[in-house]
Scaffold this motif. Structure first.
Motif, PDB file in Angstrom:
ATOM      1  N   THR A 231       0.852  -1.197   0.000  1.00 45.68           N
ATOM      2  CA  THR A 231       0.000   0.000   0.000  1.00 45.68           C
ATOM      3  C   THR A 231       0.882   1.238   0.000  1.00 45.68           C
ATOM      4  OG1 THR A 231      -0.097   0.021   2.435  1.00 45.68           O
ATOM      5  CG2 THR A 231      -1.838  -1.168   1.257  1.00 45.68           C
ATOM      6  N   GLU A 232       0.399   2.289  -0.631  1.00 43.37           N
ATOM      7  CA  GLU A 232       1.110   3.565  -0.616  1.00 43.37           C
ATOM      8  C   GLU A 232       0.107   4.692  -0.775  1.00 43.37           C
ATOM      9  OE1 GLU A 232       2.312   4.111  -5.306  1.00 43.37           O
ATOM     10  OE2 GLU A 232       3.807   3.243  -3.955  1.00 43.37           O
ATOM     11  N   ASN A 233       0.501   5.885  -0.326  1.00 40.94           N
ATOM     12  CA  ASN A 233      -0.364   7.051  -0.459  1.00 40.94           C
ATOM     13  C   ASN A 233      -0.375   7.529  -1.913  1.00 40.94           C
ATOM     14  OD1 ASN A 233      -0.974   7.118   2.282  1.00 40.94           O
ATOM     15  ND2 ASN A 233       0.790   8.405   2.762  1.00 40.94           N
ATOM     16  N   CYS A 246      -4.821  11.997   1.476  1.00 40.93           N
ATOM     17  CA  CYS A 246      -4.393  11.066   0.430  1.00 40.93           C
ATOM     18  C   CYS A 246      -5.315   9.856   0.392  1.00 40.93           C
ATOM     19  CB  CYS A 246      -2.959  10.587   0.673  1.00 40.93           C
ATOM     20  SG  CYS A 246      -1.707  11.871   0.681  1.00 40.93           S
ATOM     21  N   GLU A 247      -5.374   9.248  -0.761  1.00 36.76           N
ATOM     22  CA  GLU A 247      -6.037   7.964  -0.896  1.00 36.76           C
ATOM     23  C   GLU A 247      -5.005   6.851  -0.697  1.00 36.76           C
ATOM     24  OE1 GLU A 247      -7.944   7.715  -4.644  1.00 36.76           O
ATOM     25  OE2 GLU A 247      -9.152   9.542  -4.378  1.00 36.76           O
ATOM     26  N   THR A 248      -5.502   5.660  -0.436  1.00 35.66           N
ATOM     27  CA  THR A 248      -4.615   4.506  -0.297  1.00 35.66           C
ATOM     28  C   THR A 248      -4.690   3.671  -1.559  1.00 35.66           C
ATOM     29  OG1 THR A 248      -4.896   4.446   2.107  1.00 35.66           O
ATOM     30  CG2 THR A 248      -4.098   2.441   1.048  1.00 35.66           C
ATOM     31  N   CYS A 249      -3.561   3.495  -2.190  1.00 36.33           N
ATOM     32  CA  CYS A 249      -3.504   2.709  -3.419  1.00 36.33           C
ATOM     33  C   CYS A 249      -2.719   1.424  -3.183  1.00 36.33           C
ATOM     34  CB  CYS A 249      -2.840   3.509  -4.546  1.00 36.33           C
ATOM     35  SG  CYS A 249      -3.763   4.972  -5.066  1.00 36.33           S
ATOM     36  N   TYR A 250      -3.076   0.404  -3.938  1.00 33.94           N
ATOM     37  CA  TYR A 250      -2.382  -0.885  -3.857  1.00 33.94           C
ATOM     38  C   TYR A 250      -1.508  -1.053  -5.094  1.00 33.94           C
ATOM     39  CZ  TYR A 250      -5.655  -1.956  -0.104  1.00 33.94           C
ATOM     40  OH  TYR A 250      -6.369  -1.920   1.057  1.00 33.94           O
TER      41      TYR A 250
END
Length: 259
Positions: A231-233, A246-250
């Motif tokens: 996971t990253e911002n 921020c959203e959390t992206c995979y």
């Protein structure tokens, strides 16, 4: 302790670290015995002398001031702390240790930099005040790493008080070089006796051509690759006032580990 090139590097960077820390403490006023150096460096005989490069010799428009790093005091105390108990011994291990200690200190001393501040109307720089600064310790470490890569193997001389290159065709190492007398153990496999953990399971870089490459780090045994999801911002936005949302992206990443 063995006298491998790795040991030589550890001895050199430890001596450099002691010199660096003491010198930095002098400049910060943390020690009662010393402070920063005022004025121009004073030429002195022996290993503690500091020589100005021709391009850095002050002119009539310069003056020494500020707070120069007192590297002479750092060199002196580093020798007292690390070398004093070995002075009366002349066996090959001691000679190599003292040589590598000095190589580490020279990596600090020989890379001092001159910093200047301009004075004058509208930044005209009619006069400059200059002082000495140590390099960053990262720079010191990089210098010693280069010395480690080109470390020279030596043997005891017939006089019993010095060393010489293992082969007559090899140039005698200088004061700044790291030296050793024993070949390094095999770090590829685990060995409790030498303290080596081996490289099995170590993460490597398939796209690298350096020491972290899978070919070199895995000792040509090969590697396995797995996919992981991290996971990253992402899609971050600034919200007035004063917050970043921020959203959390995979993301999918491939990781290589040594067999």
């Amino acid at each position: 302790m063995t006298n491998t090139r790795e040991t030589g590097f550890v001895n050199a960077i430890t001596a450099a670290g002691v010199t660096y820390s003491i010198t930095r403490a002098c400049t910060a006023g943390s020690l009662l015995e010393c402070s920063c150096e005022k004025g121009a460096p004073k030429p002195r005989r022996g290993r503690e002398s500091v020589t100005l490069p021709p391009s850095q010799v002050p002119t009539e428009r310069w003056q020494w001031g500020g707070c120069s790093d007192n590297v002479r005091f750092g060199l002196k105390k580093s020798r007292e702390f690390m070398d004093s108990r070995y002075r009366k011994r002349s066996d090959i291990k001691t000679l190599i240790k003292l040589h590598n200690h000095n190589a580490g200190r020279l990596a600090v001393k020989n890379n001092m930099k001159m910093e200047c501040k301009c004075h004058g109307l509208s930044g005209s720089c009619t006069l400059r005040t200059c002082w000495w600064r140590m390099p960053t310790f990262r720079e010191v470490g990089d210098r010693l790493r280069d010395r480690f890569e080109g470390a020279a193997k030596v043997i005891a001389s017939n006089d019993g008080d010095s060393f010489m290159p293992e082969s007559p065709s090899i140039k005698k190492p200088g004061k700044k070089d790291i030296i050793y007398s024993e070949e390094s153990p095999d770090f590829c496999s685990a060995n409790l006796k030498t303290g080596s953990l081996g490289t099995i399971g170590r993460q490597c870089n398939i796209s690298s051509a350096g020491t972290d490459s899978c070919d070199q780090l895995c000792c040509r045994r090969g590697y396995k690759e797995i996919s992981v999801r991290d996971t990253e911002n992402c899609n971050c936005q600034f919200k007035w006032c004063c917050e970043v949302i921020c959203e959390t992206c995979y993301v999918k990443r491939n990781i290589q580990t040594c067999l």
